[in-house]
Write a protein that holds these residues in place. Structure first.
Motif, PDB file in Angstrom:
ATOM      1  N   GLY A 252       0.270  11.324  -8.160  1.00  0.00           N
ATOM      2  CA  GLY A 252       0.431  13.175  -7.904  1.00  0.00           C
ATOM      3  C   GLY A 252       1.232  13.206  -7.005  1.00  0.00           C
ATOM      4  N   GLY A 253       1.795  12.935  -6.260  1.00  0.00           N
ATOM      5  CA  GLY A 253       2.882  14.240  -5.182  1.00  0.00           C
ATOM      6  C   GLY A 253       2.166  13.963  -4.521  1.00  0.00           C
ATOM      7  N   ILE A 254       1.135  12.711  -3.589  1.00  0.00           N
ATOM      8  CA  ILE A 254       0.379  12.747  -2.933  1.00  0.00           C
ATOM      9  C   ILE A 254       0.755  10.969  -2.506  1.00  0.00           C
ATOM     10  CG2 ILE A 254      -1.929  12.780  -1.133  1.00  0.00           C
ATOM     11  CD1 ILE A 254      -2.689  14.690  -4.042  1.00  0.00           C
ATOM     12  N   HIS A 255       1.079  10.367  -0.932  1.00  0.00           N
ATOM     13  CA  HIS A 255       1.337   9.351  -0.908  1.00  0.00           C
ATOM     14  C   HIS A 255      -0.544   8.721   0.060  1.00  0.00           C
ATOM     15  CE1 HIS A 255       5.425  10.919   0.267  1.00  0.00           C
ATOM     16  NE2 HIS A 255       5.143  11.113   0.634  1.00  0.00           N
ATOM     17  N   TYR A 256      -0.979   7.532  -0.427  1.00  0.00           N
ATOM     18  CA  TYR A 256      -1.405   7.126  -0.167  1.00  0.00           C
ATOM     19  C   TYR A 256      -1.466   5.869   0.468  1.00  0.00           C
ATOM     20  CZ  TYR A 256      -4.149  10.280  -3.184  1.00  0.00           C
ATOM     21  OH  TYR A 256      -4.790  10.801  -3.535  1.00  0.00           O
ATOM     22  N   CYS A 257      -1.668   6.007   1.993  1.00  0.00           N
ATOM     23  CA  CYS A 257      -1.038   4.658   2.960  1.00  0.00           C
ATOM     24  C   CYS A 257      -2.180   4.270   3.358  1.00  0.00           C
ATOM     25  CB  CYS A 257      -0.402   5.378   4.260  1.00  0.00           C
ATOM     26  SG  CYS A 257       0.628   4.247   5.757  1.00  0.00           S
ATOM     27  N   THR A 258      -1.731   2.780   3.301  1.00  0.00           N
ATOM     28  CA  THR A 258      -3.039   1.714   3.128  1.00  0.00           C
ATOM     29  C   THR A 258      -2.231   1.161   4.511  1.00  0.00           C
ATOM     30  OG1 THR A 258      -4.080   1.469   0.962  1.00  0.00           O
ATOM     31  CG2 THR A 258      -4.307  -0.291   2.616  1.00  0.00           C
ATOM     32  N   LEU A 259      -3.135   0.601   5.810  1.00  0.00           N
ATOM     33  CA  LEU A 259      -2.654   0.496   6.818  1.00  0.00           C
ATOM     34  C   LEU A 259      -3.121  -1.396   7.432  1.00  0.00           C
ATOM     35  CD1 LEU A 259      -3.105   3.076   9.259  1.00  0.00           C
ATOM     36  CD2 LEU A 259      -1.538   2.597   7.704  1.00  0.00           C
ATOM     37  N   ALA A 260      -2.102  -1.792   7.796  1.00  0.00           N
ATOM     38  CA  ALA A 260      -2.729  -3.165   8.619  1.00  0.00           C
ATOM     39  C   ALA A 260      -3.901  -3.302   8.946  1.00  0.00           C
ATOM     40  CB  ALA A 260      -1.377  -4.193   8.865  1.00  0.00           C
ATOM     41  N   ALA A 261      -4.999  -4.567   9.152  1.00  0.00           N
ATOM     42  CA  ALA A 261      -5.955  -4.948   9.431  1.00  0.00           C
ATOM     43  C   ALA A 261      -5.556  -4.707  11.095  1.00  0.00           C
ATOM     44  CB  ALA A 261      -7.349  -5.325   8.943  1.00  0.00           C
ATOM     45  N   MET A 262      -6.480  -5.380  11.849  1.00  0.00           N
ATOM     46  CA  MET A 262      -6.219  -5.515  13.239  1.00  0.00           C
ATOM     47  C   MET A 262      -6.939  -6.931  13.426  1.00  0.00           C
ATOM     48  SD  MET A 262      -6.849  -3.377  17.134  1.00  0.00           S
ATOM     49  CE  MET A 262      -5.379  -2.800  16.894  1.00  0.00           C
ATOM     50  N   VAL A 263      -7.741  -6.543  12.785  1.00  0.00           N
ATOM     51  CA  VAL A 263      -8.531  -8.280  12.721  1.00  0.00           C
ATOM     52  C   VAL A 263      -7.650  -9.010  12.346  1.00  0.00           C
ATOM     53  CG1 VAL A 263      -9.655  -8.307  10.475  1.00  0.00           C
ATOM     54  CG2 VAL A 263     -10.926  -9.149  12.403  1.00  0.00           C
ATOM     55  N   GLU A 264      -6.714  -9.434  11.343  1.00  0.00           N
ATOM     56  CA  GLU A 264      -6.420  -9.907  11.038  1.00  0.00           C
ATOM     57  C   GLU A 264      -4.814 -10.679  11.663  1.00  0.00           C
ATOM     58  OE1 GLU A 264      -6.278 -11.382   7.518  1.00  0.00           O
ATOM     59  OE2 GLU A 264      -7.930  -9.547   6.784  1.00  0.00           O
ATOM     60  N   GLY A 265      -5.240 -12.630  11.467  1.00  0.00           N
ATOM     61  CA  GLY A 265      -4.854 -12.858  12.470  1.00  0.00           C
ATOM     62  C   GLY A 265      -4.361 -13.153  14.262  1.00  0.00           C
TER      63      GLY A 265
END
Length: 299
Positions: A252-265
């Protein structure tokens, strides 16, 4: 009345960053952005982290709980250099503990370090934040009063959401929930619609559980939430965590940005955090570090 026109974008790769360029946008939002620019407003700079899952316990799978302290210290050095106006933590600041006392100790340890970075901080509630604690106990531990609210900075409207409600509307807390049953409550949804109607400013939303997917990482009633965003005509982007990996969708013209988790790795090379600049014309630039991707969205 706010009207939203369909937004066409072309995707380019520039300096290693993903660039999405809007070719059309709602007239009301364009006028608001022009007024924002004409008033010589400053850019807003935000430090973003998510899914720290701090706990004083051994690793489990890919999650290295104790290493979060060193990873946050590395992020704090970058933030000290970039001087964000405020920080946002997108949920799951702590991991589960066997007792309230132990979980409060986890919270005090990680928040002491987080609070030292910047005076202004915003906390999104994640499901792990209230695994053993209640919402009131978590919020008291980070010196906040509300789990969802909004605020303005330099002509931009910001919204913090809380999706830690069961389908029956009851708040998460004390292991009374299953993490896949995430919802925005009816009361909060009513508040959200009213809040969006009350502001004509360009808007950015912070969430934990995802508002762009229908799988187990998604908010069950996220279609209703997205409809409120789209009807407002002013929401630029939504930043979220929960699924631990970089992802980007446009709905719908909106960015949905999922960020990387700090805990991983394990190790600082597995860290993830970013600095976001929102320019007076509405351009958003995200400088990602370690595992976190970088993006730029031009108007």
């Amino acid at each position: 009345m706010n009207q939203r026109h369909d937004i066409g974008r072309r995707t380019l790769l520039r300096d290693g960053s993903l660039v999405l360029t809007a070719t059309a946008i709602a007239p009301s939002l364009l006028m608001e952005r022009q007024a924002f620019a004409d008033n010589s407003a400053n850019a807003v700079r935000i430090g973003l982290v998510t899914d720290l899952h701090y706990a004083d316990k051994p690793p489990a799978g890919s999650r290295h709980y104790r290493e979060t302290l060193d990873k946050l210290e590395a992020a704090s050095q970058q933030f000290a250099s970039d001087q964000p106006d405020f920080l946002v933590e997108l949920g799951d600041l702590i991991d589960a503990a066997d007792s309230v006392e132990v979980e409060q100790r986890y919270l005090k340890t990680i928040n002491t370090n987080f609070a030292a970075i910047c005076d202004e901080r915003h906390y999104v509630l994640g499901n792990h934040c209230v695994d053993t604690l209640t919402k009131q106990e978590f919020l008291a531990g980070v010196e906040k009063e509300h789990s969802y609210y909004s605020f303005d900075r330099e002509g931009i409207h910001f919204i913090v959401l809380d999706s830690c409600f069961r389908s029956d509307g009851k708040s998460y807390g004390r292991r009374n929930f299953h993490w896949t049953d995430a919802n925005v409550s009816a009361e909060e949804l009513e508040w959200l619609r009213g809040d969006l109607k009350s502001s004509s400013k360009p808007t950015v939303v912070f969430a934990h559980q995802r508002l762009d997917v229908s799988n187990h990482h998604g908010v069950k009633n996220n279609a209703e939430v997205r409809k409120a965003f789209e009807e407002s005509g002013n929401v630029l982007a939504v930043f979220q965590g929960h699924s631990h990996q970089n992802d980007l969708k446009e709905i719908g013209g909106i960015h949905y940005c999922t960020l990387a988790a700090m805990v991983e790795g394990s190790g600082l090379q597995s860290n993830g955090y970013c600095v976001m600049d929102i320019q007076p014309d509405g351009t958003i630039k995200i400088a990602g570090f370690a595992r976190q991707a970088s993006y730029q969205w031009d108007v």
